[in-house]
Design a protein around this motif. Structure first.
Motif, PDB file in Angstrom:
ATOM      1  N   THR A 145      44.581  18.912  -2.605  1.00 30.87           N
ATOM      2  CA  THR A 145      44.087  18.632  -3.954  1.00 30.87           C
ATOM      3  C   THR A 145      43.360  19.856  -4.474  1.00 30.87           C
ATOM      4  O   THR A 145      42.469  20.388  -3.805  1.00 30.87           O
ATOM      5  CB  THR A 145      43.125  17.426  -3.963  1.00 30.87           C
ATOM      6  N   ILE A 146      43.749  20.303  -5.656  1.00 30.83           N
ATOM      7  CA  ILE A 146      43.090  21.432  -6.322  1.00 30.83           C
ATOM      8  C   ILE A 146      42.231  20.898  -7.452  1.00 30.83           C
ATOM      9  O   ILE A 146      42.726  20.211  -8.343  1.00 30.83           O
ATOM     10  CB  ILE A 146      44.130  22.425  -6.890  1.00 30.83           C
ATOM     11  N   ASN A 147      40.943  21.200  -7.412  1.00 33.95           N
ATOM     12  CA  ASN A 147      40.043  20.840  -8.505  1.00 33.95           C
ATOM     13  C   ASN A 147      39.814  22.055  -9.393  1.00 33.95           C
ATOM     14  O   ASN A 147      39.654  23.174  -8.905  1.00 33.95           O
ATOM     15  CB  ASN A 147      38.705  20.344  -7.969  1.00 33.95           C
ATOM     16  N   PHE A 148      39.819  21.833 -10.697  1.00 32.28           N
ATOM     17  CA  PHE A 148      39.596  22.923 -11.635  1.00 32.28           C
ATOM     18  C   PHE A 148      38.628  22.482 -12.719  1.00 32.28           C
ATOM     19  O   PHE A 148      38.491  21.290 -13.005  1.00 32.28           O
ATOM     20  CB  PHE A 148      40.917  23.402 -12.266  1.00 32.28           C
ATOM     21  N   ARG A 149      37.961  23.458 -13.289  1.00 34.38           N
ATOM     22  CA  ARG A 149      37.033  23.170 -14.376  1.00 34.38           C
ATOM     23  C   ARG A 149      37.803  22.733 -15.615  1.00 34.38           C
ATOM     24  O   ARG A 149      38.810  23.329 -15.981  1.00 34.38           O
ATOM     25  CB  ARG A 149      36.204  24.405 -14.716  1.00 34.38           C
ATOM     26  N   ARG A 150      37.318  21.683 -16.245  1.00 37.76           N
ATOM     27  CA  ARG A 150      37.909  21.222 -17.498  1.00 37.76           C
ATOM     28  C   ARG A 150      37.979  22.364 -18.496  1.00 37.76           C
ATOM     29  O   ARG A 150      37.018  23.112 -18.676  1.00 37.76           O
ATOM     30  CB  ARG A 150      37.058  20.092 -18.075  1.00 37.76           C
ATOM     31  N   ASP A 151      39.111  22.513 -19.161  1.00 40.13           N
ATOM     32  CA  ASP A 151      39.288  23.611 -20.102  1.00 40.13           C
ATOM     33  C   ASP A 151      38.367  23.485 -21.302  1.00 40.13           C
ATOM     34  O   ASP A 151      38.155  22.396 -21.845  1.00 40.13           O
ATOM     35  CB  ASP A 151      40.739  23.664 -20.599  1.00 40.13           C
ATOM     36  N   THR A 152      37.806  24.620 -21.702  1.00 35.88           N
ATOM     37  CA  THR A 152      37.062  24.716 -22.952  1.00 35.88           C
ATOM     38  C   THR A 152      37.564  25.940 -23.685  1.00 35.88           C
ATOM     39  O   THR A 152      37.783  26.992 -23.080  1.00 35.88           O
ATOM     40  CB  THR A 152      35.550  24.876 -22.713  1.00 35.88           C
ATOM     41  N   GLY A 153      37.769  25.811 -24.962  1.00 31.58           N
ATOM     42  CA  GLY A 153      38.166  26.974 -25.748  1.00 31.58           C
ATOM     43  C   GLY A 153      39.474  27.562 -25.303  1.00 31.58           C
ATOM     44  O   GLY A 153      40.495  26.883 -25.216  1.00 31.58           O
ATOM     45  N   GLY A 154      39.470  28.864 -24.960  1.00 31.28           N
ATOM     46  CA  GLY A 154      40.695  29.575 -24.654  1.00 31.28           C
ATOM     47  C   GLY A 154      41.048  29.636 -23.183  1.00 31.28           C
ATOM     48  O   GLY A 154      41.921  30.416 -22.794  1.00 31.28           O
ATOM     49  N   THR A 155      40.395  28.859 -22.327  1.00 36.76           N
ATOM     50  CA  THR A 155      40.691  28.917 -20.897  1.00 36.76           C
ATOM     51  C   THR A 155      42.029  28.252 -20.585  1.00 36.76           C
ATOM     52  O   THR A 155      42.513  27.388 -21.322  1.00 36.76           O
ATOM     53  CB  THR A 155      39.584  28.265 -20.065  1.00 36.76           C
ATOM     54  N   GLU A 156      42.630  28.654 -19.473  1.00 39.51           N
ATOM     55  CA  GLU A 156      43.933  28.139 -19.051  1.00 39.51           C
ATOM     56  C   GLU A 156      43.844  27.561 -17.644  1.00 39.51           C
ATOM     57  O   GLU A 156      44.774  27.674 -16.847  1.00 39.51           O
ATOM     58  CB  GLU A 156      44.964  29.265 -19.099  1.00 39.51           C
ATOM     59  N   ASN A 157      42.720  26.920 -17.346  1.00 38.69           N
ATOM     60  CA  ASN A 157      42.492  26.427 -15.988  1.00 38.69           C
ATOM     61  C   ASN A 157      43.510  25.374 -15.569  1.00 38.69           C
ATOM     62  O   ASN A 157      44.003  25.391 -14.436  1.00 38.69           O
ATOM     63  CB  ASN A 157      41.080  25.845 -15.871  1.00 38.69           C
ATOM     64  N   GLN A 158      43.819  24.444 -16.468  1.00 41.64           N
ATOM     65  CA  GLN A 158      44.771  23.387 -16.124  1.00 41.64           C
ATOM     66  C   GLN A 158      46.175  23.947 -15.939  1.00 41.64           C
ATOM     67  O   GLN A 158      46.858  23.623 -14.949  1.00 41.64           O
ATOM     68  CB  GLN A 158      44.784  22.300 -17.198  1.00 41.64           C
ATOM     69  N   ALA A 159      46.603  24.798 -16.865  1.00 42.91           N
ATOM     70  CA  ALA A 159      47.935  25.385 -16.750  1.00 42.91           C
ATOM     71  C   ALA A 159      48.070  26.203 -15.469  1.00 42.91           C
ATOM     72  O   ALA A 159      49.111  26.167 -14.798  1.00 42.91           O
ATOM     73  CB  ALA A 159      48.223  26.257 -17.977  1.00 42.91           C
ATOM     74  N   GLU A 160      47.021  26.913 -15.119  1.00 45.05           N
ATOM     75  CA  GLU A 160      47.032  27.706 -13.886  1.00 45.05           C
ATOM     76  C   GLU A 160      47.135  26.799 -12.664  1.00 45.05           C
ATOM     77  O   GLU A 160      47.948  27.054 -11.757  1.00 45.05           O
ATOM     78  CB  GLU A 160      45.762  28.543 -13.809  1.00 45.05           C
ATOM     79  N   ALA A 161      46.310  25.743 -12.607  1.00 43.03           N
ATOM     80  CA  ALA A 161      46.339  24.826 -11.465  1.00 43.03           C
ATOM     81  C   ALA A 161      47.703  24.166 -11.331  1.00 43.03           C
ATOM     82  O   ALA A 161      48.230  24.007 -10.221  1.00 43.03           O
ATOM     83  CB  ALA A 161      45.244  23.775 -11.613  1.00 43.03           C
ATOM     84  N   GLN A 162      48.294  23.805 -12.457  1.00 42.18           N
ATOM     85  CA  GLN A 162      49.616  23.173 -12.425  1.00 42.18           C
ATOM     86  C   GLN A 162      50.691  24.164 -11.978  1.00 42.18           C
ATOM     87  O   GLN A 162      51.645  23.783 -11.291  1.00 42.18           O
ATOM     88  CB  GLN A 162      49.948  22.592 -13.793  1.00 42.18           C
ATOM     89  N   ALA A 163      50.525  25.434 -12.345  1.00 39.07           N
ATOM     90  CA  ALA A 163      51.476  26.455 -11.898  1.00 39.07           C
ATOM     91  C   ALA A 163      51.396  26.638 -10.385  1.00 39.07           C
ATOM     92  O   ALA A 163      52.432  26.763  -9.705  1.00 39.07           O
ATOM     93  CB  ALA A 163      51.198  27.774 -12.615  1.00 39.07           C
ATOM     94  N   ILE A 164      50.179  26.659  -9.837  1.00 43.50           N
ATOM     95  CA  ILE A 164      50.022  26.780  -8.385  1.00 43.50           C
ATOM     96  C   ILE A 164      50.581  25.541  -7.695  1.00 43.50           C
ATOM     97  O   ILE A 164      51.254  25.633  -6.658  1.00 43.50           O
ATOM     98  CB  ILE A 164      48.542  27.004  -8.031  1.00 43.50           C
ATOM     99  N   GLU A 165      50.316  24.360  -8.272  1.00 45.01           N
ATOM    100  CA  GLU A 165      50.871  23.114  -7.738  1.00 45.01           C
ATOM    101  C   GLU A 165      52.400  23.200  -7.658  1.00 45.01           C
ATOM    102  O   GLU A 165      53.014  22.869  -6.630  1.00 45.01           O
ATOM    103  CB  GLU A 165      50.459  21.946  -8.635  1.00 45.01           C
ATOM    104  N   LYS A 166      53.009  23.669  -8.729  1.00 48.53           N
ATOM    105  CA  LYS A 166      54.474  23.765  -8.779  1.00 48.53           C
ATOM    106  C   LYS A 166      54.994  24.778  -7.757  1.00 48.53           C
ATOM    107  O   LYS A 166      56.000  24.532  -7.072  1.00 48.53           O
ATOM    108  CB  LYS A 166      54.921  24.159 -10.182  1.00 48.53           C
TER     109      LYS A 166
END
Length: 531
Positions: free
Chosen positions: A370-391
């Motif tokens: 399980t990868i936990n990431f900080r909720r995105d604010t503004g211009g961050t791409e934390n979710q997209a990055e975590a999903q890319a690593i997941e994939k």
């Protein structure tokens, strides 16, 4: 275009910015009209974070952006310098060759913004207070080596260290050593709410949670910083594109972190004569930390297999549009001692090697993570990055990965309590030295309380390098530390990025406004005239 970071021998000081288009430089202090600055930084007050503006409890880029502008430290960095220079202090020095005693003489007549006198006693109080509170989300790790503080009189403060530390002056130039008023701040608990009292270049006049804050020139400030404006309004946005729209309609004068990759691309390609994008090196690094005491991650083979699979080139290309570059070490490019330790060990992504690594360790089933990431604010791409690593991991058939979001304050606290298997953070340097990329995580008093411990790093490399006043002489030792981390894989470095700031062409001093910690130095911003 394949972008390269603008790296310098000493990345974190004399920044050489690149400005897209023409614009004036320097600054003026003339107008009373506030400079309006936009940011997507999130500062939240809630049950788990009741004192967001207390320097003893907050250790992140959003709050430090406020602290650098409102609190004063004994030392600071003047424009274009990588050497800490006295600010609240008049003079500071190590008293002998041991590096165990550091003494400062205070400026005379110092006052807090409320009119109270600022003396050496307030410095002692501030350091001891941060150590007493010992907040898991605070910067206490930076001053953990302070054994005791003496104040022979109101003008002198003497620090006794547990061990020699040539980086100690740099630590005194950070908000970990922010000087607070002993008549205002509690000695052993946080100062709650949206309140602060400092002696820095600005006072904070108001704070509307999640919306805006007003700052004005502190008439009582005595130090080396020159203010080029009378007031600054900080506007907080949850969407970087709305922040950009506000810049374009002149609601904002300046737009700072965080800009989304597509915005950076657009501004770089723009031929606008009104809005200029300034790019400067900043040493920002993104790391994926692995809980080496948790479940399957106890296995070195699992951690190595992850390092053999994760494709940084794809992440920086597809998620960050090449506004970041792959990072192959805990110490980024441009910092003394950087080596590509992870690339040297794991080379390019190789699924076949990862399969062999796991097979040789007797691991035949899919590894759940399980990868936990900080909720995105503004211009961050934390979710997209975590999903890319997941994939990337799942596509090999070797892993079964899930991703989960968390809000920032709860995220940091939970990470420090070892509640996550895997989590990612951005690291912005406190001072220009490889020590600040290794010790906060892998030292004995690490900021994140990581389970991974390495005695060679803790008992030999860090103490030995801190005895070296000539920091260039630490290259081999820090190179060894980087190799140890690559071999043991308690973390995986992902990328490093430049920093960006956009402003209208009539705003001056923009090229000096960002420091290497991505703090916006309000005092550098002016309006209309050069100087």
């Amino acid at each position: 275009m394949n972008r390269k970071l603008l790296v310098l021998p000493a990345l974190l000081g004399a920044l050489t910015p690149v400005v897209a288009g023409c614009g004036s430089s320097g600054g003026s202090g003339g107008s009373g009209k506030p400079i309006v600055v936009g940011t997507t930084d999130s500062i939240e007050l809630n049950k788990s974070n009741p004192a967001p503006l207390d320097p003893a409890t907050s250790y992140d880029s959003a709050t430090w952006n406020v602290f650098y502008n409102t609190f004063q430290m004994l030392l600071t960095y003047p424009r274009g310098s990588t050497t800490p220079t006295p600010d609240a202090a008049k003079e500071c020095h190590f008293t002998d060759a041991t590096g165990l005693v550091y003494s400062c003489t205070m400026r005379s007549g110092l006052k807090f913004s409320n009119g109270h006198d600022l003396t050496a006693q307030d410095v002692k109080f501030s350091i001891e207070r941060t150590q007493k509170i010992n907040s898991p989300t605070g910067p206490v790790s930076l001053i953990a080596d302070v054994k005791s503080v003496e104040t022979p009189d109101a003008s002198h403060v003497v620090f006794h260290l547990k061990s020699p530390d040539a980086t100690f002056p740099a630590k005194l130039a950070t908000p970990a050593a922010a000087i607070v008023d002993h008549q205002v701040y509690p000695a052993d608990k946080p100062y709650t709410g949206w309140r602060l009292t400092g002696s820095g270049p600005y006072t904070m006049d108001s704070w509307a949670a999640g919306k805006e804050a007003d700052f004005s020139k502190n008439s009582k400030y005595q130090g080396i910083l020159k203010l080029h404006n009378d007031a600054v309004k900080l506007m907080l946005y949850t969407d970087s594109h709305k922040m950009e729209a506000a810049l374009k309609d002149h609601t904002l004068d300046v737009m700072t972190r965080t800009l989304a990759p597509d915005q950076i691309e657009e501004l770089q390609d723009s031929d606008s004569s009104d809005i200029k994008l300034t790019e400067a090196p900043g040493g920002e690094a993104r790391y994926l930390f692995l809980n080496t005491d948790d479940g399957d991650l106890k296995s070195l083979a699992v951690r190595k297999a992850m390092a053999e699979i994760i494709d940084r080139q794809a992440i920086t290309r597809d998620i960050y549009k090449r506004t970041a570059v792959p990072l192959y070490s805990v110490v980024p490019q441009g910092i003394n001692s950087h080596i590509n330790s992870f690339f040297d060990v794991y080379k390019e992504p190789n699924v076949a090697e990862a399969k062999k690594t796991l097979k040789d360790a007797g691991i035949t089933e899919k590894v759940p993570l399980t990868i936990n990431f900080r909720r995105d604010t503004g211009g961050t791409e934390n979710q997209a990055e975590a999903q890319a690593i997941e994939k990337q991991l799942d596509s090999t058939g070797l892993f079964d990965v899930h991703v989960q979001a968390e809000q920032w304050n709860a995220f940091v606290a939970a990470a420090a309590q070892r509640k996550y298997q895997i989590f990612a953070i951005n690291w912005l340097p406190d001072f220009p030295d490889p020590d600040n990329y290794i010790a906060p995580f892998f030292g004995k008093d690490g900021f994140l309380n990581l389970p991974y411990q390495n005695k060679q790093i803790q008992d030999q490399i860090l103490p030995d390098t801190r005895r070296q006043a000539a920091r260039s002489s630490t290259t081999d030792a820090f190179g060894q530390a980087q190799n140890i981390i690559a071999d043991d894989v308690p973390m995986i470095p992902l990328w490093q990025a430049n920093q960006y700031i956009a402003a209208h062409s009539n705003i001056t001093g923009v090229e000096w406004a960002l420091n290497a910690s991505t703090t916006t130095q309000f005092w550098e911003l002016g309006r209309g005239a050069s100087g």
